[in-house]
Design a protein around this motif. Structure first.
Motif, PDB file in Angstrom:
ATOM      1  N   THR A 100      -8.394 -12.007 -11.070  1.00  0.00           N
ATOM      2  CA  THR A 100      -9.219 -10.592 -10.980  1.00  0.00           C
ATOM      3  C   THR A 100      -7.852  -9.805 -11.168  1.00  0.00           C
ATOM      4  O   THR A 100      -7.056  -9.492 -11.254  1.00  0.00           O
ATOM      5  N   ALA A 102      -7.331  -5.344 -10.812  1.00  0.00           N
ATOM      6  CA  ALA A 102      -7.533  -3.991 -10.370  1.00  0.00           C
ATOM      7  C   ALA A 102      -7.322  -3.050 -11.417  1.00  0.00           C
ATOM      8  O   ALA A 102      -5.851  -2.858 -12.069  1.00  0.00           O
ATOM      9  N   VAL A 130     -11.753  -4.852 -10.341  1.00  0.00           N
ATOM     10  CA  VAL A 130     -11.513  -3.749  -9.177  1.00  0.00           C
ATOM     11  C   VAL A 130     -11.234  -2.779  -9.534  1.00  0.00           C
ATOM     12  O   VAL A 130     -10.065  -2.805 -10.371  1.00  0.00           O
ATOM     13  N   GLN A 145      -2.480  -0.089  -2.430  1.00  0.00           N
ATOM     14  CA  GLN A 145      -3.784  -0.497  -2.726  1.00  0.00           C
ATOM     15  C   GLN A 145      -4.513  -2.302  -3.522  1.00  0.00           C
ATOM     16  O   GLN A 145      -4.601  -2.536  -2.379  1.00  0.00           O
ATOM     17  N   ALA A 146      -4.387  -2.236  -4.630  1.00  0.00           N
ATOM     18  CA  ALA A 146      -4.677  -2.947  -5.367  1.00  0.00           C
ATOM     19  C   ALA A 146      -3.687  -4.574  -4.754  1.00  0.00           C
ATOM     20  O   ALA A 146      -3.640  -5.598  -4.892  1.00  0.00           O
ATOM     21  N   ASP A 148      -2.746  -4.879  -1.902  1.00  0.00           N
ATOM     22  CA  ASP A 148      -2.836  -5.233  -0.784  1.00  0.00           C
ATOM     23  C   ASP A 148      -3.877  -5.761  -0.855  1.00  0.00           C
ATOM     24  O   ASP A 148      -4.416  -6.538  -0.069  1.00  0.00           O
ATOM     25  N   GLN A 149      -4.971  -5.551  -1.713  1.00  0.00           N
ATOM     26  CA  GLN A 149      -6.182  -6.804  -1.724  1.00  0.00           C
ATOM     27  C   GLN A 149      -5.800  -8.020  -2.426  1.00  0.00           C
ATOM     28  O   GLN A 149      -7.086  -8.632  -2.962  1.00  0.00           O
ATOM     29  N   VAL A 151      -5.079  -9.203  -5.874  1.00  0.00           N
ATOM     30  CA  VAL A 151      -4.976  -9.227  -7.115  1.00  0.00           C
ATOM     31  C   VAL A 151      -4.396  -9.908  -7.621  1.00  0.00           C
ATOM     32  O   VAL A 151      -3.290  -9.616  -7.107  1.00  0.00           O
TER      33      VAL A 151
END
Length: 407
Positions: A100, A102, A130, A145-146, A148-149, A151
């Motif tokens: 993934t 981001a 993403v 944010q990336a 925390d996700q 990626v």
């Protein structure tokens, strides 16, 4: 398009083409050239060597001019076809597992072109993209944010590392590599966690000379050029320096004048009047080169109203949508391309190699993105119709897929 929005686009895209190693020289040049908002520097002979040769022997000067023109024509011919190769040639060592990425998509008009290229590339690999709407001046929360996700990679365009130092360290700790395009920072994975930097100074140091040679060839060695640029940006200083050096090398019969524009002038809509003033003051100027696609917004309309448009051939580097439309309309002559979506493919390609433990052997050579001179209405219209104003080297998707071993 408002002038404020246009200025913001200029800032982002100028950062987007910034180059490693050029900051110090670029900053010094910017200080010298922006003391006056409309400073001009004129060179009556582009090449002292050519002039000296002419003093010694008229036949030698003619031969030198002919050779310079031939060199310019040959250089331009290399970029008059969209059949330009992609910057990587080494196949992947295997099939990468799904990952993934981001993508911090900035708020300006240039970034969606990169998004399109990245989306097509991850679709080809079976990966996930993403897209996180980001802010160019404040990317840290969006990078967090990336992270925390969870990626695998974070990609961005035109972001100075100082804006996200804490997040870069956190990403490195989490094993998340950062991919970048169009910034001034050289890749340094061990220290900055930045693995790529496509579209650096090597790109504009290629396109500047190409467009200098275009005027030499188009004028058959007699061009008198107004160079319009914003020296506050080191990348544009690198471009125009390379432009002038090539002009001096290949055209002893050419002349140039520099018109240095400031951001306040751009925001205030003063570029058209500044260009018109230069043409009125110097009726010998017959070419106007713009170092960046957004600079000539409104220029041809102003020149037409002043009865000056027939005096000058308007052209430049890094076309915008309106620049292509003006080629279609016959008010601009040519623009060199900056392949933004292709830069997105390059970042995904690098991510695939990193995921397989491969070295990025071709990253530095690929940083000097391919370019292509658009100089006819049919080609400009085709780009507008096919990609809404972006350009890809011919067969981009097929070439990457072949290297990746995917259909």
């Amino acid at each position: 398009m408002s002038m404020r929005k246009l200025a913001a686009l200029l800032l982002a895209s100028a950062l987007a083409m910034s180059a490693c190693g050029s900051d110090s020289a670029g900053d010094d040049a910017a200080e010298e050239t922006t003391e006056s908002t409309e400073e001009t520097t004129e060179s009556t002979e582009s090449s002292d060597d050519g002039a000296d040769a002419g003093d010694d022997d008229g036949d030698m000067e003619e031969m030198t001019e002919d050779e310079g023109l031939a060199r310019a024509q040959e250089a331009v011919a290399q970029f008059q076809t969209p059949d330009q190769p992609i910057g990587v040639t080494i196949p992947l060592s295997g099939t990468p597992e799904p990952k993934t990425i981001a993508w911090l998509e900035c708020e300006l008009e240039s970034c969606p072109y990169i998004t399109t290229g990245m989306q097509d590339a991850v679709d080809a690999l079976g990966w996930e993209l993403v897209v996180i709407s980001s802010e160019s001046a404040n990317p840290a929360p969006y990078m967090q944010q990336a992270i925390d996700q969870g990626v695998d990679f974070i990609a961005s365009s035109g972001l100075a590392p100082a804006l996200y130092e804490e997040q870069a360290a956190a990403a490195a700790e989490a094993g998340i590599a950062i991919l970048s395009v169009y910034d001034t920072t050289a890749p340094d994975p061990a220290n900055s966690n930045i693995y790529t930097q496509f579209g650096d100074a090597s790109f504009v140091e290629k396109t500047g000379p190409v467009m200098a040679n275009w005027a030499v060839a188009d004028s058959e060695g007699t061009a008198n050029i107004l160079i319009v640029s914003i020296p506050d940006f080191p990348v544009l200083v690198a471009e125009t320096d390379a432009f002038k050096a090539e002009l001096e090398a290949n055209c002893s019969g050419c002349e140039y004048t520099e018109l240095n524009i400031t951001i306040p002038q751009l925001v205030g809509g003063e570029v058209p009047s500044a260009v018109a003033s230069q043409l009125q003051a110097n009726g010998d100027i017959d070419y106007a080169f713009f170092s960046f696609g957004s600079l000539p917004f409104g220029v041809t309309e102003a020149l037409s109203s002043a009865g000056l448009l027939d005096q000058v051939t308007v052209y430049g580097q890094d076309f915008s949508g309106f620049g292509l439309q003006e080629i279609v309309d016959g008010t601009m002559a040519s623009w060199a391309a900056n392949p933004k979506g292709y830069a997105g493919w390059l970042m995904v390609d690098a991510a695939a190699r990193i995921s397989l433990g491969m070295d990025l052997e071709e990253e530095r050579s690929a940083a000097a993105l391919p370019t292509f001179i658009v100089e006819d209405a049919a080609t400009a219209q085709a780009i507008l119709d096919d990609t809404a104003g972006d350009w890809y080297p011919e067969g981009t998707a097929e070439a990457f897929k072949a290297l990746w071993g995917v259909d």
